[in-house]
Scaffold this motif. Structure first.
Motif, PDB file in Angstrom:
ATOM      1  N   GLN A   1       5.485 -97.757 -27.261  1.00 46.84           N
ATOM      2  CA  GLN A   1       5.766 -96.405 -26.789  1.00 46.84           C
ATOM      3  C   GLN A   1       7.268 -96.223 -26.604  1.00 46.84           C
ATOM      4  N   LYS A   2       7.812 -95.155 -27.206  1.00 47.44           N
ATOM      5  CA  LYS A   2       9.221 -94.880 -27.075  1.00 47.44           C
ATOM      6  C   LYS A   2       9.534 -94.513 -25.637  1.00 47.44           C
ATOM      7  N   GLU A   3      10.692 -94.962 -25.151  1.00 43.69           N
ATOM      8  CA  GLU A   3      11.049 -94.702 -23.767  1.00 43.69           C
ATOM      9  C   GLU A   3      11.484 -93.263 -23.542  1.00 43.69           C
ATOM     10  N   VAL A   4      12.194 -92.698 -24.504  1.00 39.14           N
ATOM     11  CA  VAL A   4      12.612 -91.299 -24.438  1.00 39.14           C
ATOM     12  C   VAL A   4      12.227 -90.658 -25.766  1.00 39.14           C
ATOM     13  N   GLU A   5      11.394 -89.639 -25.689  1.00 36.27           N
ATOM     14  CA  GLU A   5      10.886 -89.016 -26.913  1.00 36.27           C
ATOM     15  C   GLU A   5      11.396 -87.592 -27.060  1.00 36.27           C
ATOM     16  N   GLN A   6      11.831 -87.304 -28.261  1.00 35.70           N
ATOM     17  CA  GLN A   6      12.242 -85.951 -28.613  1.00 35.70           C
ATOM     18  C   GLN A   6      11.653 -85.620 -29.971  1.00 35.70           C
ATOM     19  N   ASN A   7      11.327 -84.359 -30.179  1.00 28.17           N
ATOM     20  CA  ASN A   7      10.917 -83.899 -31.493  1.00 28.17           C
ATOM     21  C   ASN A   7      12.154 -83.893 -32.392  1.00 28.17           C
ATOM     22  N   SER A   8      12.069 -84.601 -33.509  1.00 26.85           N
ATOM     23  CA  SER A   8      13.260 -84.741 -34.356  1.00 26.85           C
ATOM     24  C   SER A   8      13.678 -83.443 -35.027  1.00 26.85           C
ATOM     25  N   GLY A   9      12.722 -82.494 -35.145  1.00 20.28           N
ATOM     26  CA  GLY A   9      13.034 -81.231 -35.798  1.00 20.28           C
ATOM     27  C   GLY A   9      13.027 -81.370 -37.311  1.00 20.28           C
ATOM     28  N   PRO A  10      13.730 -80.487 -38.027  1.00 19.23           N
ATOM     29  CA  PRO A  10      14.673 -79.533 -37.455  1.00 19.23           C
ATOM     30  C   PRO A  10      13.988 -78.347 -36.778  1.00 19.23           C
ATOM     31  N   LEU A  11      14.594 -77.916 -35.676  1.00 17.32           N
ATOM     32  CA  LEU A  11      14.179 -76.703 -34.998  1.00 17.32           C
ATOM     33  C   LEU A  11      15.064 -75.582 -35.517  1.00 17.32           C
ATOM     34  N   SER A  12      14.438 -74.564 -36.064  1.00 14.90           N
ATOM     35  CA  SER A  12      15.197 -73.476 -36.664  1.00 14.90           C
ATOM     36  C   SER A  12      14.953 -72.196 -35.873  1.00 14.90           C
ATOM     37  N   VAL A  13      16.024 -71.561 -35.406  1.00 24.04           N
ATOM     38  CA  VAL A  13      15.900 -70.312 -34.660  1.00 24.04           C
ATOM     39  C   VAL A  13      16.892 -69.301 -35.223  1.00 24.04           C
ATOM     40  N   PRO A  14      16.569 -68.016 -35.113  1.00 26.20           N
ATOM     41  CA  PRO A  14      17.532 -67.002 -35.566  1.00 26.20           C
ATOM     42  C   PRO A  14      18.644 -66.823 -34.543  1.00 26.20           C
ATOM     43  N   GLU A  15      19.784 -66.381 -35.014  1.00 26.12           N
ATOM     44  CA  GLU A  15      20.909 -66.095 -34.131  1.00 26.12           C
ATOM     45  C   GLU A  15      20.491 -65.095 -33.049  1.00 26.12           C
ATOM     46  N   GLY A  16      20.879 -65.387 -31.805  1.00 20.38           N
ATOM     47  CA  GLY A  16      20.547 -64.520 -30.689  1.00 20.38           C
ATOM     48  C   GLY A  16      19.259 -64.891 -29.965  1.00 20.38           C
ATOM     49  N   ALA A  17      18.469 -65.761 -30.556  1.00 22.15           N
ATOM     50  CA  ALA A  17      17.198 -66.166 -29.939  1.00 22.15           C
ATOM     51  C   ALA A  17      17.441 -67.282 -28.909  1.00 22.15           C
ATOM     52  N   ILE A  18      16.363 -67.624 -28.194  1.00 17.11           N
ATOM     53  CA  ILE A  18      16.404 -68.749 -27.257  1.00 17.11           C
ATOM     54  C   ILE A  18      15.905 -69.999 -27.971  1.00 17.11           C
ATOM     55  N   ALA A  19      16.706 -71.042 -27.913  1.00 15.15           N
ATOM     56  CA  ALA A  19      16.292 -72.334 -28.463  1.00 15.15           C
ATOM     57  C   ALA A  19      15.803 -73.206 -27.310  1.00 15.15           C
ATOM     58  N   SER A  20      14.648 -73.827 -27.492  1.00 12.98           N
ATOM     59  CA  SER A  20      14.058 -74.665 -26.448  1.00 12.98           C
ATOM     60  C   SER A  20      13.928 -76.096 -26.957  1.00 12.98           C
ATOM     61  N   LEU A  21      14.600 -77.009 -26.320  1.00 12.88           N
ATOM     62  CA  LEU A  21      14.606 -78.414 -26.733  1.00 12.88           C
ATOM     63  C   LEU A  21      13.935 -79.230 -25.636  1.00 12.88           C
ATOM     64  N   ASN A  22      13.040 -80.120 -26.049  1.00 12.68           N
ATOM     65  CA  ASN A  22      12.224 -80.841 -25.077  1.00 12.68           C
ATOM     66  C   ASN A  22      12.426 -82.345 -25.164  1.00 12.68           C
ATOM     67  N   CYS A  23      12.195 -82.996 -24.025  1.00  5.79           N
ATOM     68  CA  CYS A  23      12.388 -84.453 -23.934  1.00  5.79           C
ATOM     69  C   CYS A  23      11.398 -84.985 -22.910  1.00  5.79           C
ATOM     70  N   THR A  24      10.662 -86.035 -23.261  1.00  2.26           N
ATOM     71  CA  THR A  24       9.801 -86.713 -22.300  1.00  2.26           C
ATOM     72  C   THR A  24      10.260 -88.160 -22.171  1.00  2.26           C
ATOM     73  N   TYR A  25      10.015 -88.747 -21.006  1.00  2.00           N
ATOM     74  CA  TYR A  25      10.474 -90.109 -20.765  1.00  2.00           C
ATOM     75  C   TYR A  25       9.369 -90.896 -20.086  1.00  2.00           C
ATOM     76  N   SER A  26       9.405 -92.201 -20.251  1.00  2.00           N
ATOM     77  CA  SER A  26       8.295 -93.040 -19.774  1.00  2.00           C
ATOM     78  C   SER A  26       8.578 -93.701 -18.418  1.00  2.00           C
ATOM     79  N   ASP A  27       9.846 -93.872 -18.048  1.00  3.40           N
ATOM     80  CA  ASP A  27      10.184 -94.573 -16.815  1.00  3.40           C
ATOM     81  C   ASP A  27      10.159 -93.610 -15.628  1.00  3.40           C
ATOM     82  N   ARG A  28       9.129 -93.774 -14.768  1.00  4.21           N
ATOM     83  CA  ARG A  28       8.990 -92.865 -13.627  1.00  4.21           C
ATOM     84  C   ARG A  28      10.125 -93.008 -12.624  1.00  4.21           C
TER      85      ARG A  28
END
Lengths: 112, 118
Positions: A1-28
Protein backbone atom coordinates in the motif's frame (compact mmCIF):
# COMPACT_ATOMS: atom_id res chain seq x y z
CA UNK A 1 0.00 0.00 0.00
CA UNK A 2 1.36 3.38 -1.02
CA UNK A 3 1.92 5.71 1.91
CA UNK A 4 0.72 8.83 0.08
CA UNK A 5 -1.64 8.37 -2.84
CA UNK A 6 -2.55 10.84 -5.52
CA UNK A 7 -4.40 10.42 -8.78
CA UNK A 8 -1.69 10.79 -11.41
CA UNK A 9 -4.06 12.48 -13.86
CA UNK A 10 -3.83 14.29 -16.09
CA UNK A 11 -6.59 16.41 -14.62
CA UNK A 12 -7.86 18.75 -17.29
CA UNK A 13 -9.95 21.82 -16.44
CA UNK A 14 -10.99 24.87 -18.46
CA UNK A 15 -9.55 28.27 -17.66
CA UNK A 16 -11.51 29.95 -14.87
CA UNK A 17 -12.80 26.69 -13.38
CA UNK A 18 -12.00 25.20 -9.97
CA UNK A 19 -9.35 22.50 -9.97
CA UNK A 20 -9.61 19.95 -7.16
CA UNK A 21 -6.55 17.87 -6.29
CA UNK A 22 -6.78 15.06 -3.78
CA UNK A 23 -4.33 13.18 -1.57
CA UNK A 24 -4.81 10.32 0.89
CA UNK A 25 -2.23 9.05 3.35
CA UNK A 26 -1.85 5.88 5.38
CA UNK A 27 0.00 7.06 8.51
CA UNK A 28 -2.58 8.16 11.09
CA UNK A 29 0.17 9.85 13.10
CA UNK A 30 0.87 12.33 10.31
CA UNK A 31 0.74 15.87 11.55
CA UNK A 32 1.78 18.27 8.78
CA UNK A 33 0.76 18.32 5.15
CA UNK A 34 2.31 20.13 2.25
CA UNK A 35 1.37 20.91 -1.33
CA UNK A 36 4.22 21.56 -3.75
CA UNK A 37 3.96 22.60 -7.39
CA UNK A 38 6.48 21.34 -9.94
CA UNK A 39 6.59 22.72 -13.44
CA UNK A 40 8.00 20.46 -16.13
CA UNK A 41 11.80 20.47 -15.96
CA UNK A 42 11.81 22.53 -12.76
CA UNK A 43 12.14 21.79 -9.06
CA UNK A 44 9.27 21.65 -6.56
CA UNK A 45 8.11 24.85 -4.84
CA UNK A 46 5.85 25.04 -1.80
CA UNK A 47 2.29 26.22 -2.41
CA UNK A 48 0.73 25.66 0.99
CA UNK A 49 1.01 23.71 4.22
CA UNK A 50 -1.71 22.77 6.68
CA UNK A 51 -1.72 20.98 10.03
CA UNK A 52 -5.17 21.66 11.49
CA UNK A 53 -8.41 20.06 10.39
CA UNK A 54 -10.49 22.30 8.18
CA UNK A 55 -9.71 24.77 5.44
CA UNK A 56 -6.80 27.11 4.93
CA UNK A 57 -7.00 29.75 2.23
CA UNK A 58 -4.22 31.65 0.51
CA UNK A 59 -5.29 33.69 -2.49
CA UNK A 60 -6.73 31.37 -5.12
CA UNK A 61 -5.56 28.28 -3.22
CA UNK A 62 -7.43 26.46 -0.47
CA UNK A 63 -6.05 23.44 1.37
CA UNK A 64 -8.52 21.16 3.12
CA UNK A 65 -7.56 18.62 5.77
CA UNK A 66 -9.63 15.81 7.26
CA UNK A 67 -7.47 13.75 9.58
CA UNK A 68 -10.28 11.33 10.45
CA UNK A 69 -10.56 10.39 6.77
CA UNK A 70 -6.78 10.75 6.21
CA UNK A 71 -7.46 13.06 3.34
CA UNK A 72 -6.01 16.36 2.23
CA UNK A 73 -6.98 18.34 -0.83
CA UNK A 74 -5.98 21.45 -2.73
CA UNK A 75 -8.52 23.62 -4.51
CA UNK A 76 -7.41 26.13 -7.11
CA UNK A 77 -10.04 28.73 -7.92
CA UNK A 78 -10.13 30.66 -11.20
CA UNK A 79 -7.59 28.27 -12.71
CA UNK A 80 -5.11 29.81 -15.12
CA UNK A 81 -2.99 28.16 -17.84
CA UNK A 82 0.03 29.08 -15.69
CA UNK A 83 -1.29 26.69 -13.04
CA UNK A 84 -0.58 23.78 -15.39
CA UNK A 85 1.99 21.70 -13.52
CA UNK A 86 2.37 18.60 -11.36
CA UNK A 87 1.15 19.02 -7.80
CA UNK A 88 2.94 16.99 -5.15
CA UNK A 89 1.44 16.11 -1.79
CA UNK A 90 3.89 15.54 1.08
CA UNK A 91 3.14 14.36 4.60
CA UNK A 92 5.15 14.56 7.80
CA UNK A 93 5.08 12.60 11.04
CA UNK A 94 7.21 14.12 13.81
CA UNK A 95 8.50 10.64 14.56
CA UNK A 96 10.19 10.66 11.15
CA UNK A 97 12.45 13.60 12.03
CA UNK A 98 12.66 15.77 8.92
CA UNK A 99 11.58 13.10 6.45
CA UNK A 100 8.61 13.97 4.29
CA UNK A 101 6.63 11.18 2.62
CA UNK A 102 5.82 12.21 -0.93
CA UNK A 103 3.08 11.26 -3.35
CA UNK A 104 3.72 10.73 -7.05
CA UNK A 105 1.91 13.93 -7.95
CA UNK A 106 -1.12 14.88 -10.01
CA UNK A 107 -0.61 16.46 -13.40
CA UNK A 108 -2.94 19.43 -13.95
CA UNK A 109 -3.65 20.94 -17.35
CA UNK A 110 -5.63 24.20 -17.51
CA UNK A 111 -6.96 24.76 -21.00
CA UNK A 112 -7.41 28.31 -22.36
CA UNK B 1 15.87 32.63 -8.16
CA UNK B 2 15.33 30.11 -5.37
CA UNK B 3 18.37 30.88 -3.26
CA UNK B 4 19.60 27.31 -3.70
CA UNK B 5 22.04 26.65 -6.53
CA UNK B 6 23.29 23.35 -7.87
CA UNK B 7 26.13 22.47 -10.21
CA UNK B 8 26.43 20.94 -12.66
CA UNK B 9 22.92 21.08 -14.11
CA UNK B 10 23.58 18.08 -16.32
CA UNK B 11 26.08 15.28 -15.89
CA UNK B 12 26.82 12.21 -17.99
CA UNK B 13 29.22 9.71 -16.49
CA UNK B 14 30.41 6.18 -17.00
CA UNK B 15 30.07 3.53 -14.34
CA UNK B 16 33.74 3.74 -13.41
CA UNK B 17 33.89 7.53 -13.08
CA UNK B 18 34.04 9.58 -9.92
CA UNK B 19 32.17 12.87 -9.89
CA UNK B 20 30.69 15.26 -7.36
CA UNK B 21 27.50 17.27 -7.23
CA UNK B 22 27.57 20.62 -5.48
CA UNK B 23 24.81 22.53 -3.73
CA UNK B 24 24.97 25.97 -2.17
CA UNK B 25 22.22 27.75 -0.27
CA UNK B 26 22.17 31.52 0.24
CA UNK B 27 19.19 31.59 2.61
CA UNK B 28 20.87 31.25 5.98
CA UNK B 29 19.18 27.91 6.60
CA UNK B 30 20.52 25.30 9.00
CA UNK B 31 19.38 22.07 7.33
CA UNK B 32 20.19 20.70 3.88
CA UNK B 33 18.88 17.68 1.99
CA UNK B 34 19.68 15.47 -0.98
CA UNK B 35 16.74 13.96 -2.86
CA UNK B 36 16.54 11.61 -5.83
CA UNK B 37 13.67 12.04 -8.28
CA UNK B 38 13.05 9.24 -10.78
CA UNK B 39 10.25 8.86 -13.28
CA UNK B 40 7.13 7.22 -11.84
CA UNK B 41 8.56 7.20 -8.31
CA UNK B 42 7.97 9.55 -5.39
CA UNK B 43 10.73 11.88 -4.29
CA UNK B 44 13.25 9.84 -2.31
CA UNK B 45 15.07 11.45 0.58
CA UNK B 46 18.71 10.38 0.55
CA UNK B 47 20.49 12.43 3.20
CA UNK B 48 19.73 15.19 5.67
CA UNK B 49 22.26 17.42 7.38
CA UNK B 50 21.34 19.69 10.27
CA UNK B 51 23.96 22.11 11.54
CA UNK B 52 26.51 20.24 9.40
CA UNK B 53 25.81 16.93 11.12
CA UNK B 54 24.25 14.08 9.19
CA UNK B 55 20.98 13.23 10.88
CA UNK B 56 19.38 10.93 8.32
CA UNK B 57 20.71 8.38 5.90
CA UNK B 58 17.89 6.50 4.28
CA UNK B 59 19.64 3.27 3.37
CA UNK B 60 21.45 4.84 0.46
CA UNK B 61 24.11 2.70 -1.27
CA UNK B 62 27.67 3.53 -0.32
CA UNK B 63 28.44 4.58 -3.89
CA UNK B 64 26.77 7.85 -2.85
CA UNK B 65 28.78 9.77 -0.28
CA UNK B 66 27.59 13.12 1.11
CA UNK B 67 29.71 15.87 2.55
CA UNK B 68 28.61 19.01 4.35
CA UNK B 69 31.62 21.22 5.16
CA UNK B 70 29.48 24.10 6.46
CA UNK B 71 25.83 25.10 6.69
CA UNK B 72 25.83 26.66 3.21
CA UNK B 73 27.43 23.91 1.18
CA UNK B 74 26.52 20.32 0.47
CA UNK B 75 28.21 17.83 -1.83
CA UNK B 76 27.24 14.43 -3.14
CA UNK B 77 30.25 12.37 -4.21
CA UNK B 78 29.47 9.71 -6.80
CA UNK B 79 31.55 6.59 -7.39
CA UNK B 80 30.94 3.44 -9.40
CA UNK B 81 27.35 4.27 -10.18
CA UNK B 82 24.87 2.03 -11.96
CA UNK B 83 22.59 2.92 -14.88
CA UNK B 84 19.59 2.75 -12.53
CA UNK B 85 21.10 5.69 -10.62
CA UNK B 86 20.23 7.94 -13.55
CA UNK B 87 17.76 10.49 -12.18
CA UNK B 88 17.27 14.11 -11.18
CA UNK B 89 19.17 14.87 -7.97
CA UNK B 90 17.67 17.70 -5.99
CA UNK B 91 19.19 19.64 -3.16
CA UNK B 92 16.97 21.47 -0.66
CA UNK B 93 17.40 23.56 2.45
CA UNK B 94 15.20 24.59 5.34
CA UNK B 95 15.32 26.45 8.62
CA UNK B 96 14.48 24.20 11.57
CA UNK B 97 11.67 25.56 13.70
CA UNK B 98 11.03 25.32 17.43
CA UNK B 99 10.99 21.84 18.94
CA UNK B 100 7.57 20.55 19.85
CA UNK B 101 5.70 22.60 17.31
CA UNK B 102 4.13 21.38 14.09
CA UNK B 103 6.68 20.70 11.40
CA UNK B 104 6.03 23.47 8.95
CA UNK B 105 9.52 24.18 7.74
CA UNK B 106 9.41 25.01 4.08
CA UNK B 107 12.01 23.22 2.02
CA UNK B 108 13.49 25.32 -0.77
CA UNK B 109 14.73 23.26 -3.68
CA UNK B 110 17.57 23.91 -6.07
CA UNK B 111 17.13 23.41 -9.83
CA UNK B 112 18.58 19.90 -9.71
CA UNK B 113 21.28 17.97 -11.51
CA UNK B 114 20.11 15.68 -14.29
CA UNK B 115 22.42 12.66 -14.01
CA UNK B 116 22.83 10.03 -16.70
CA UNK B 117 24.95 6.96 -16.00
CA UNK B 118 26.05 5.07 -19.09
Amino acid sequence: QKEVEQNSGPLSVPEGAIASLNCTYSDRGSQSFFWYRQYSGKSPELIMFIYSNGDKEDGRFTAQLNKASQYVSLLIRDSQPSDSATYLCAVHNAGNNRKLIWGLGTSLAVNP
Amino acid sequence: ETGVTQTPRHLVMGMTNKKSLKCEQHLGHNAMYWYKQSAKKPLELMFVYSLEERVENNSVPSRFSPECPNSSHLFLHLHTLQPEDSALYLCASSQDGLAGGPFVNEQFFGPGTRLTVL
